[in-house]
Write a protein that holds these residues in place. Structure first.
Motif, PDB file in Angstrom:
ATOM      1  N   ASN A  33      36.090  40.201  38.230  1.00 50.29           N
ATOM      2  CA  ASN A  33      36.388  40.896  36.972  1.00 50.29           C
ATOM      3  C   ASN A  33      36.117  42.401  37.054  1.00 50.29           C
ATOM      4  OD1 ASN A  33      36.997  40.985  34.145  1.00 50.29           O
ATOM      5  ND2 ASN A  33      34.822  41.000  33.680  1.00 50.29           N
ATOM      6  N   PRO A  34      36.851  43.134  37.931  1.00 50.48           N
ATOM      7  CA  PRO A  34      38.007  42.709  38.728  1.00 50.48           C
ATOM      8  C   PRO A  34      37.616  42.468  40.194  1.00 50.48           C
ATOM      9  CG  PRO A  34      37.934  45.086  38.695  1.00 50.48           C
ATOM     10  CD  PRO A  34      36.734  44.603  37.906  1.00 50.48           C
ATOM     11  N   ILE A  35      38.578  41.937  40.960  1.00 51.11           N
ATOM     12  CA  ILE A  35      38.400  41.858  42.408  1.00 51.11           C
ATOM     13  C   ILE A  35      38.363  43.278  42.968  1.00 51.11           C
ATOM     14  CG2 ILE A  35      40.904  41.667  42.868  1.00 51.11           C
ATOM     15  CD1 ILE A  35      40.027  39.674  45.185  1.00 51.11           C
ATOM     16  N   HIS A  36      37.542  43.500  44.010  1.00 50.17           N
ATOM     17  CA  HIS A  36      37.440  44.838  44.596  1.00 50.17           C
ATOM     18  C   HIS A  36      37.342  44.735  46.116  1.00 50.17           C
ATOM     19  CE1 HIS A  36      33.139  44.070  45.049  1.00 50.17           C
ATOM     20  NE2 HIS A  36      33.042  43.820  43.745  1.00 50.17           N
ATOM     21  N   ILE A  37      37.289  45.874  46.762  1.00 45.84           N
ATOM     22  CA  ILE A  37      37.340  45.890  48.223  1.00 45.84           C
ATOM     23  C   ILE A  37      36.101  45.260  48.846  1.00 45.84           C
ATOM     24  CG2 ILE A  37      38.918  47.855  48.341  1.00 45.84           C
ATOM     25  CD1 ILE A  37      36.453  49.601  49.060  1.00 45.84           C
ATOM     26  N   GLY A  38      34.988  45.244  48.122  1.00 45.99           N
ATOM     27  CA  GLY A  38      33.789  44.581  48.637  1.00 45.99           C
ATOM     28  C   GLY A  38      33.998  43.086  48.785  1.00 45.99           C
ATOM     29  N   LEU A  85      45.025  36.377  34.315  1.00 44.04           N
ATOM     30  CA  LEU A  85      45.184  37.743  34.817  1.00 44.04           C
ATOM     31  C   LEU A  85      44.281  37.975  36.020  1.00 44.04           C
ATOM     32  CD1 LEU A  85      46.355  40.579  34.632  1.00 44.04           C
ATOM     33  CD2 LEU A  85      44.548  41.134  32.968  1.00 44.04           C
ATOM     34  N   ARG A  86      43.026  37.521  35.933  1.00 41.47           N
ATOM     35  CA  ARG A  86      42.102  37.712  37.059  1.00 41.47           C
ATOM     36  C   ARG A  86      42.564  36.909  38.273  1.00 41.47           C
ATOM     37  NH1 ARG A  86      37.583  35.435  35.867  1.00 41.47           N
ATOM     38  NH2 ARG A  86      38.165  34.582  33.833  1.00 41.47           N
ATOM     39  N   LEU A  87      43.110  35.717  38.033  1.00 41.42           N
ATOM     40  CA  LEU A  87      43.666  34.925  39.128  1.00 41.42           C
ATOM     41  C   LEU A  87      44.847  35.650  39.765  1.00 41.42           C
ATOM     42  CD1 LEU A  87      43.841  32.218  40.715  1.00 41.42           C
ATOM     43  CD2 LEU A  87      45.412  31.429  38.922  1.00 41.42           C
ATOM     44  N   LYS A  88      45.711  36.208  38.947  1.00 40.99           N
ATOM     45  CA  LYS A  88      46.880  36.925  39.466  1.00 40.99           C
ATOM     46  C   LYS A  88      46.447  38.114  40.328  1.00 40.99           C
ATOM     47  CE  LYS A  88      49.232  40.189  37.533  1.00 40.99           C
ATOM     48  NZ  LYS A  88      50.020  41.092  36.683  1.00 40.99           N
ATOM     49  N   TRP A  89      45.394  38.810  39.898  1.00 41.01           N
ATOM     50  CA  TRP A  89      44.901  39.947  40.680  1.00 41.01           C
ATOM     51  C   TRP A  89      44.388  39.490  42.041  1.00 41.01           C
ATOM     52  CZ3 TRP A  89      41.715  42.820  36.367  1.00 41.01           C
ATOM     53  CH2 TRP A  89      42.588  43.556  35.561  1.00 41.01           C
ATOM     54  N   VAL A  90      43.673  38.362  42.063  1.00 44.29           N
ATOM     55  CA  VAL A  90      43.187  37.839  43.339  1.00 44.29           C
ATOM     56  C   VAL A  90      44.377  37.503  44.238  1.00 44.29           C
ATOM     57  CG1 VAL A  90      41.949  35.955  44.477  1.00 44.29           C
ATOM     58  CG2 VAL A  90      40.978  37.017  42.435  1.00 44.29           C
ATOM     59  N   GLU A  91      45.367  36.824  43.685  1.00 46.42           N
ATOM     60  CA  GLU A  91      46.553  36.468  44.465  1.00 46.42           C
ATOM     61  C   GLU A  91      47.254  37.708  45.005  1.00 46.42           C
ATOM     62  OE1 GLU A  91      47.731  32.348  42.095  1.00 46.42           O
ATOM     63  OE2 GLU A  91      48.586  34.260  41.456  1.00 46.42           O
ATOM     64  N   THR A  92      47.360  38.730  44.174  1.00 42.51           N
ATOM     65  CA  THR A  92      48.015  39.974  44.590  1.00 42.51           C
ATOM     66  C   THR A  92      47.183  40.690  45.656  1.00 42.51           C
ATOM     67  OG1 THR A  92      49.012  40.210  42.406  1.00 42.51           O
ATOM     68  CG2 THR A  92      48.934  42.187  43.782  1.00 42.51           C
ATOM     69  N   ALA A  93      45.862  40.696  45.471  1.00 38.10           N
ATOM     70  CA  ALA A  93      44.975  41.394  46.404  1.00 38.10           C
ATOM     71  C   ALA A  93      45.040  40.802  47.804  1.00 38.10           C
ATOM     72  CB  ALA A  93      43.539  41.364  45.883  1.00 38.10           C
ATOM     73  N   SER A 128      30.183  46.679  42.870  1.00 39.09           N
ATOM     74  CA  SER A 128      30.220  45.514  41.993  1.00 39.09           C
ATOM     75  C   SER A 128      31.333  45.682  40.968  1.00 39.09           C
ATOM     76  CB  SER A 128      28.878  45.340  41.270  1.00 39.09           C
ATOM     77  OG  SER A 128      28.702  46.381  40.324  1.00 39.09           O
ATOM     78  N   SER A 129      31.770  44.562  40.424  1.00 35.05           N
ATOM     79  CA  SER A 129      32.759  44.619  39.354  1.00 35.05           C
ATOM     80  C   SER A 129      32.186  45.330  38.134  1.00 35.05           C
ATOM     81  CB  SER A 129      33.204  43.199  38.981  1.00 35.05           C
ATOM     82  OG  SER A 129      33.841  42.576  40.072  1.00 35.05           O
ATOM     83  N   PRO A 139      41.903  47.137  45.433  1.00 38.21           N
ATOM     84  CA  PRO A 139      43.130  47.162  46.228  1.00 38.21           C
ATOM     85  C   PRO A 139      44.121  48.178  45.667  1.00 38.21           C
ATOM     86  CG  PRO A 139      42.440  44.898  45.820  1.00 38.21           C
ATOM     87  CD  PRO A 139      41.549  45.767  44.987  1.00 38.21           C
ATOM     88  N   ALA A 140      44.663  49.000  46.540  1.00 37.08           N
ATOM     89  CA  ALA A 140      45.485  50.140  46.120  1.00 37.08           C
ATOM     90  C   ALA A 140      46.631  49.727  45.206  1.00 37.08           C
ATOM     91  CB  ALA A 140      46.017  50.866  47.354  1.00 37.08           C
TER      92      ALA A 140
END
Length: 196
Positions: free
Chosen positions: A12-17, A55-63, A158-159, A177-178
């Motif tokens: 929340n959200p996914i990040h580079i870490g 939405l958070r799932l979609k971000w993970v999938e996209t990342a 951290s998120s 993720p860019a």
């Protein structure tokens, strides 16, 4: 049989870490893959800035994109809430009997692991990989069988930091993720920040 790491979180959200840690676990800890298990909103917990599950799932999938060693999982969306890790692992094992599941947790969670529901059954039935966290020291010699303290790099992102920074109007495009940076910034723009 695939050796699959289970990395749960709200992302929340996914990040580079998150991505770097999962990458390390695949390359250095003998995992064939890592599944990002997105935790649904806990109805017993008030967190106004936890965005919608889908939405958070979609971000993970996209990342994770097309990288074949990462996978997004929404298994907890269909399980009783609040989600308990042992129940999740059991459900995964039933659905995917050709996988050996390995739990990935931070040192902070390990130090309170004996407070988790069915923690003793987790330890009896599943290997655990612990990644180090600043300020949470663990003696590797104190760990039970099938629990390993890894040498994963400590990436102190951290998120919560990202949400707080966005709430303050900071540009944190290189922490996520860019290809998601703009969408993430816009999504949190109108959400109140809380430290939860």
């Amino acid at each position: 049989m695939k050796r699959t790491g289970i990395f749960s979180g709200s992302f929340n959200p996914i990040h580079i870490g998150h991505l770097a840690l999962a990458n390390y676990m695949c390359e250095f800890e003998s995992l064939d893959e890592v599944w990002f298990v997105v935790s649904p909103h806990n109805p017993l917990k008030n967190s106004d800035d936890l965005l919608e599950d889908d939405l958070r799932l979609k971000w993970v999938e996209t990342a994770i994109g097309t990288y074949d060693r990462f996978q997004a999982s929404d298994i907890e969306f269909a399980l009783p809430r609040p989600s308990f890790t042992f129940n999740t692992l059991q459900a995964l094992e039933e659905q995917y009997p050709d996988h050996e599941f390995v739990l990935i947790i931070g040192a902070d969670n390990w130090l309170c692991f004996d407070q988790w529901k069915d923690y003793d059954r987790i330890l009896a039935e599943y290997p655990v990989l612990i990644y180090p966290r600043k300020g949470f020291e663990i003696d590797p010699l104190s760990l039970p069988a099938d629990v390993i303290l890894t040498n994963a790099p400590q990436i102190e992102i951290s998120s919560t930091f990202i949400r707080k920074s966005l709430a303050e109007g900071k540009d944190v495009r290189f922490f996520v993720p860019a290809h998601l940076a703009e969408e993430i910034a816009l999504s949190y723009k109108n959400h109140p920040f809380t430290a939860e």
